[in-house]
Motif scaffolding. Structure first.
Motif, PDB file in Angstrom:
ATOM      1  N   LEU A 181     -23.659 -79.643 -17.447  1.00  0.00           N
ATOM      2  CA  LEU A 181     -22.284 -79.153 -17.540  1.00  0.00           C
ATOM      3  C   LEU A 181     -22.265 -77.651 -17.304  1.00  0.00           C
ATOM      4  CD1 LEU A 181     -21.009 -81.124 -20.663  1.00  0.00           C
ATOM      5  CD2 LEU A 181     -20.559 -81.604 -18.268  1.00  0.00           C
ATOM      6  N   MET A 182     -21.353 -77.190 -16.450  1.00  0.00           N
ATOM      7  CA  MET A 182     -21.263 -75.771 -16.116  1.00  0.00           C
ATOM      8  C   MET A 182     -20.010 -75.184 -16.760  1.00  0.00           C
ATOM      9  SD  MET A 182     -24.002 -75.506 -14.428  1.00  0.00           S
ATOM     10  CE  MET A 182     -23.803 -73.808 -13.896  1.00  0.00           C
ATOM     11  N   PHE A 183     -20.192 -74.382 -17.825  1.00  0.00           N
ATOM     12  CA  PHE A 183     -19.088 -73.747 -18.536  1.00  0.00           C
ATOM     13  C   PHE A 183     -18.840 -72.353 -17.953  1.00  0.00           C
ATOM     14  CE2 PHE A 183     -20.668 -76.875 -21.484  1.00  0.00           C
ATOM     15  CZ  PHE A 183     -19.537 -77.356 -22.128  1.00  0.00           C
ATOM     16  N   SER A 184     -17.568 -71.930 -17.949  1.00  0.00           N
ATOM     17  CA  SER A 184     -17.239 -70.583 -17.497  1.00  0.00           C
ATOM     18  C   SER A 184     -16.099 -70.028 -18.347  1.00  0.00           C
ATOM     19  CB  SER A 184     -16.838 -70.578 -16.015  1.00  0.00           C
ATOM     20  OG  SER A 184     -15.647 -71.321 -15.810  1.00  0.00           O
ATOM     21  N   LEU A 185     -16.052 -68.702 -18.437  1.00  0.00           N
ATOM     22  CA  LEU A 185     -15.013 -67.998 -19.183  1.00  0.00           C
ATOM     23  C   LEU A 185     -14.647 -66.776 -18.344  1.00  0.00           C
ATOM     24  CD1 LEU A 185     -13.603 -68.191 -22.003  1.00  0.00           C
ATOM     25  CD2 LEU A 185     -15.275 -66.532 -22.807  1.00  0.00           C
ATOM     26  N   ARG A 186     -13.392 -66.702 -17.866  1.00  0.00           N
ATOM     27  CA  ARG A 186     -13.027 -65.664 -16.889  1.00  0.00           C
ATOM     28  C   ARG A 186     -11.714 -64.994 -17.262  1.00  0.00           C
ATOM     29  NH1 ARG A 186     -12.637 -68.353 -11.277  1.00  0.00           N
ATOM     30  NH2 ARG A 186     -11.711 -70.049 -12.479  1.00  0.00           N
ATOM     31  N   LEU A 187     -11.612 -63.700 -16.906  1.00  0.00           N
ATOM     32  CA  LEU A 187     -10.351 -62.968 -16.989  1.00  0.00           C
ATOM     33  C   LEU A 187      -9.566 -63.236 -15.709  1.00  0.00           C
ATOM     34  CD1 LEU A 187     -11.615 -59.561 -18.405  1.00  0.00           C
ATOM     35  CD2 LEU A 187     -10.084 -61.160 -19.560  1.00  0.00           C
ATOM     36  N   MET A 188      -8.295 -63.660 -15.823  1.00  0.00           N
ATOM     37  CA  MET A 188      -7.494 -64.055 -14.674  1.00  0.00           C
ATOM     38  C   MET A 188      -6.363 -63.056 -14.421  1.00  0.00           C
ATOM     39  SD  MET A 188      -9.139 -66.821 -13.889  1.00  0.00           S
ATOM     40  CE  MET A 188      -8.069 -67.666 -12.712  1.00  0.00           C
ATOM     41  N   ASN A 189      -5.821 -63.092 -13.178  1.00  0.00           N
ATOM     42  CA  ASN A 189      -4.681 -62.228 -12.870  1.00  0.00           C
ATOM     43  C   ASN A 189      -3.405 -62.780 -13.510  1.00  0.00           C
ATOM     44  OD1 ASN A 189      -3.993 -64.403 -11.273  1.00  0.00           O
ATOM     45  ND2 ASN A 189      -4.488 -63.402  -9.336  1.00  0.00           N
ATOM     46  N   GLU A 190      -2.266 -62.130 -13.253  1.00  0.00           N
ATOM     47  CA  GLU A 190      -1.042 -62.454 -13.986  1.00  0.00           C
ATOM     48  C   GLU A 190      -0.549 -63.877 -13.741  1.00  0.00           C
ATOM     49  OE1 GLU A 190       1.940 -59.561 -13.246  1.00  0.00           O
ATOM     50  OE2 GLU A 190       0.859 -57.926 -14.253  1.00  0.00           O
ATOM     51  N   PRO A 197      -9.822 -58.826 -10.520  1.00  0.00           N
ATOM     52  CA  PRO A 197     -10.898 -58.103  -9.841  1.00  0.00           C
ATOM     53  C   PRO A 197     -11.503 -56.971 -10.663  1.00  0.00           C
ATOM     54  CG  PRO A 197      -8.762 -57.463  -8.954  1.00  0.00           C
ATOM     55  CD  PRO A 197      -8.508 -58.601  -9.901  1.00  0.00           C
ATOM     56  N   PHE A 198     -10.844 -56.531 -11.728  1.00  0.00           N
ATOM     57  CA  PHE A 198     -11.398 -55.466 -12.563  1.00  0.00           C
ATOM     58  C   PHE A 198     -11.109 -55.792 -14.029  1.00  0.00           C
ATOM     59  CE2 PHE A 198      -7.283 -53.503 -13.520  1.00  0.00           C
ATOM     60  CZ  PHE A 198      -6.510 -53.959 -12.465  1.00  0.00           C
ATOM     61  N   THR A 199     -11.858 -55.185 -14.930  1.00  0.00           N
ATOM     62  CA  THR A 199     -11.758 -55.537 -16.348  1.00  0.00           C
ATOM     63  C   THR A 199     -11.245 -54.393 -17.205  1.00  0.00           C
ATOM     64  OG1 THR A 199     -14.076 -54.908 -16.662  1.00  0.00           O
ATOM     65  CG2 THR A 199     -13.621 -57.235 -16.175  1.00  0.00           C
ATOM     66  N   GLY A 200     -10.595 -53.411 -16.602  1.00  0.00           N
ATOM     67  CA  GLY A 200     -10.020 -52.312 -17.367  1.00  0.00           C
ATOM     68  C   GLY A 200      -8.593 -52.622 -17.792  1.00  0.00           C
ATOM     69  N   PHE A 201      -8.231 -52.262 -19.032  1.00  0.00           N
ATOM     70  CA  PHE A 201      -6.908 -52.553 -19.583  1.00  0.00           C
ATOM     71  C   PHE A 201      -6.396 -51.350 -20.363  1.00  0.00           C
ATOM     72  CE2 PHE A 201      -6.646 -57.086 -18.742  1.00  0.00           C
ATOM     73  CZ  PHE A 201      -7.974 -57.449 -18.578  1.00  0.00           C
ATOM     74  N   GLN A 202      -5.061 -51.341 -20.581  1.00  0.00           N
ATOM     75  CA  GLN A 202      -4.414 -50.369 -21.453  1.00  0.00           C
ATOM     76  C   GLN A 202      -3.817 -51.104 -22.647  1.00  0.00           C
ATOM     77  OE1 GLN A 202      -4.371 -47.059 -20.844  1.00  0.00           O
ATOM     78  NE2 GLN A 202      -5.476 -47.274 -18.904  1.00  0.00           N
ATOM     79  N   GLN A 210      -9.289 -67.705 -19.043  1.00  0.00           N
ATOM     80  CA  GLN A 210      -9.382 -69.117 -18.666  1.00  0.00           C
ATOM     81  C   GLN A 210     -10.777 -69.637 -18.948  1.00  0.00           C
ATOM     82  OE1 GLN A 210      -7.431 -70.813 -15.104  1.00  0.00           O
ATOM     83  NE2 GLN A 210      -9.475 -71.254 -14.333  1.00  0.00           N
ATOM     84  N   ALA A 211     -10.863 -70.699 -19.749  1.00  0.00           N
ATOM     85  CA  ALA A 211     -12.118 -71.405 -20.008  1.00  0.00           C
ATOM     86  C   ALA A 211     -12.124 -72.669 -19.161  1.00  0.00           C
ATOM     87  CB  ALA A 211     -12.247 -71.748 -21.484  1.00  0.00           C
ATOM     88  N   GLU A 212     -13.279 -72.996 -18.586  1.00  0.00           N
ATOM     89  CA  GLU A 212     -13.353 -74.150 -17.685  1.00  0.00           C
ATOM     90  C   GLU A 212     -14.744 -74.768 -17.779  1.00  0.00           C
ATOM     91  OE1 GLU A 212     -12.434 -75.143 -12.942  1.00  0.00           O
ATOM     92  OE2 GLU A 212     -12.101 -73.142 -13.788  1.00  0.00           O
ATOM     93  N   VAL A 213     -14.822 -76.078 -17.503  1.00  0.00           N
ATOM     94  CA  VAL A 213     -16.104 -76.766 -17.440  1.00  0.00           C
ATOM     95  C   VAL A 213     -16.140 -77.583 -16.159  1.00  0.00           C
ATOM     96  CG1 VAL A 213     -15.251 -78.736 -18.808  1.00  0.00           C
ATOM     97  CG2 VAL A 213     -17.711 -78.326 -18.621  1.00  0.00           C
ATOM     98  N   GLY A 214     -17.254 -77.480 -15.424  1.00  0.00           N
ATOM     99  CA  GLY A 214     -17.457 -78.302 -14.245  1.00  0.00           C
ATOM    100  C   GLY A 214     -18.055 -79.629 -14.642  1.00  0.00           C
ATOM    101  N   THR A 215     -17.298 -80.722 -14.487  1.00  0.00           N
ATOM    102  CA  THR A 215     -17.740 -82.029 -14.987  1.00  0.00           C
ATOM    103  C   THR A 215     -18.622 -82.769 -13.999  1.00  0.00           C
ATOM    104  OG1 THR A 215     -15.712 -83.031 -14.154  1.00  0.00           O
ATOM    105  CG2 THR A 215     -15.704 -82.271 -16.429  1.00  0.00           C
ATOM    106  N   PHE A 275      -5.562 -69.158 -22.411  1.00  0.00           N
ATOM    107  CA  PHE A 275      -4.887 -68.512 -23.538  1.00  0.00           C
ATOM    108  C   PHE A 275      -4.686 -67.034 -23.239  1.00  0.00           C
ATOM    109  CE2 PHE A 275      -9.415 -68.736 -24.323  1.00  0.00           C
ATOM    110  CZ  PHE A 275      -9.786 -67.531 -24.883  1.00  0.00           C
ATOM    111  N   LYS A 276      -3.640 -66.476 -23.894  1.00  0.00           N
ATOM    112  CA  LYS A 276      -3.275 -65.075 -23.719  1.00  0.00           C
ATOM    113  C   LYS A 276      -3.564 -64.306 -25.002  1.00  0.00           C
ATOM    114  CE  LYS A 276       0.596 -65.863 -20.493  1.00  0.00           C
ATOM    115  NZ  LYS A 276       0.351 -64.770 -19.527  1.00  0.00           N
ATOM    116  N   ILE A 277      -4.036 -63.076 -24.861  1.00  0.00           N
ATOM    117  CA  ILE A 277      -4.325 -62.218 -26.014  1.00  0.00           C
ATOM    118  C   ILE A 277      -3.773 -60.829 -25.728  1.00  0.00           C
ATOM    119  CG2 ILE A 277      -6.121 -61.206 -27.463  1.00  0.00           C
ATOM    120  CD1 ILE A 277      -7.958 -63.486 -26.646  1.00  0.00           C
ATOM    121  N   ASP A 278      -3.040 -60.270 -26.683  1.00  0.00           N
ATOM    122  CA  ASP A 278      -2.588 -58.887 -26.554  1.00  0.00           C
ATOM    123  C   ASP A 278      -3.774 -57.947 -26.755  1.00  0.00           C
ATOM    124  OD1 ASP A 278       0.231 -59.276 -26.127  1.00  0.00           O
ATOM    125  OD2 ASP A 278       0.334 -59.990 -28.193  1.00  0.00           O
ATOM    126  N   VAL A 279      -3.878 -56.946 -25.882  1.00  0.00           N
ATOM    127  CA  VAL A 279      -5.003 -56.011 -25.914  1.00  0.00           C
ATOM    128  C   VAL A 279      -5.005 -55.224 -27.224  1.00  0.00           C
ATOM    129  CG1 VAL A 279      -5.946 -53.927 -24.833  1.00  0.00           C
ATOM    130  CG2 VAL A 279      -5.169 -55.843 -23.412  1.00  0.00           C
TER     131      VAL A 279
END
Length: 320
Positions: A181-190, A197-202, A210-215, A275-279
């Motif tokens: 099983l291939m798990f992933s956890l990624r920051l997504m655009n709006e 493409p970048f991980t900087g925030f204000q 987004q959490a995902e698993v390749g079945t 899921f969404k999280i306030d910075v």
């Protein structure tokens, strides 16, 4: 800028399935008492003079068929002189037309020995020929013979998703690469269409995670985020740290008055969870790098959510 944040997402997960399918091989053993060899022939089931012993390795038993012309001399052996295994099991049937003797025994019967290797499960036994005394005790006309027999069963293989409904806790060490099983956890655009493409925030921004698993070839699976912890270093035990998701899938960050953190519904697929999280920042610490470590897990897609497998957001209107 000092008010900026850089996020690193980490995930750890386990959940894999191994299966053991039935196999059917035929093997021929040369009956020379001084030298023996194996010949694989999956198509043929006939016993010939060239290979007077044939073995069929079935799902739960082995079938050994012996030509009574065991040594290829034209002199037929007495079926009563043939036994299988250290327990000396007798034959199960005779075929007078073909002059064959057949032994049918369970893989664990007749004193067979099992061996486990990294890739195979091997059952070993012996075909014994112990000739009866001749009418004249002064001479002998045949030698005893012991023919080793082995059945090899691959321990790793794909099976139909409809043929097995695993209920055990899976073990990652028993899987081949295509079953992992291939798990992933990624920051997504709006709009969730691609990875950010970048991980900087204000402060005031919202994280789209987004959490995902390749079945791959597995049965359909439903993904859950069991927990997420933010910290100033990798891992969940450093101090200070802050629980974002806790209690087996509750997004506890949504309880704060100044946040709208929540799971996104409906899911795009059962193997994806958003899921969404306030910075936020940690109070009194000038470091601008925050690590978020999440534990991902899966259940069968047709299993209803329960207290240990859920994705819950806080409802401020109902305070639940």
């Amino acid at each position: 800028p000092e008010s900026g944040l850089i996020l690193t997402l980490l995930c750890w997960a386990a959940g894999e399935v191994a299966a053991y399918p039935p196999w059917d091989f035929s093997w021929g053993a040369q009956a020379d008492p001084h030298a023996w060899s194996w010949v694989e022939d999956p198509q043929s089931r006939a016993v010939s003079a060239h290979h007077p012993v044939w073995v069929q390795c079935q799902e739960a038993q082995l079938v050994v068929t012996v030509n009574r012309d065991l040594f290829g001399t034209g002199r037929l052996v007495n079926p009563a002189d043939l036994t299988l295994g250290p327990a000396a099991c007798k034959h199960s049937s005779l075929n007078p037309a073909q002059n064959t003797v057949t032994f049918t025994a369970g893989l664990h019967e007749c004193g067979s020995i099992a061996q486990i290797t990294p890739n195979s499960l091997i059952y070993r036994t012996l075909l014994n020929y112990d000739p009866s005394p001749a009418s004249n005790p002064v001479i002998i006309r045949s030698n005893p013979a012991v023919i080793p027999i082995e059945c090899h069963y691959p321990r790793r293989e794909n099976v139909s998703s409809n043929a097995i409904r695993p209920t055990w806790a899976p073990f990652s060490s028993t899987l081949s690469a295509e079953e992992r099983l291939m798990f992933s956890l990624r920051l997504m655009n709006e709009d969730w269409s691609a990875e950010r493409p970048f991980t900087g925030f204000q402060l005031g921004d919202v994280l789209n995670i987004q959490a995902e698993v390749g079945t791959e070839s597995h049965v359909p699976l439903r993904l859950f985020v069991d927990s997420c912890v933010a910290a100033l270093s990798p891992g969940t035990d450093s101090s200070p740290h802050y629980a974002i998701i806790d209690f087996n899938g509750c997004l506890v960050d949504g309880r704060s008055d100044d946040t709208s953190s929540a799971f996104v519904t409906p899911r795009p697929r059962e193997d994806i969870l958003r899921f969404k999280i306030d910075v936020f920042r940690f109070t009194g610490d000038a470091r601008n790098l925050i690590y978020i470590t999440c534990h991902l897990k899966v259940t069968p897609a047709d299993q209803a959510p329960d207290p240990l497998n859920k994705a819950c957001s806080f409802n401020k209107a109902r305070n639940t």
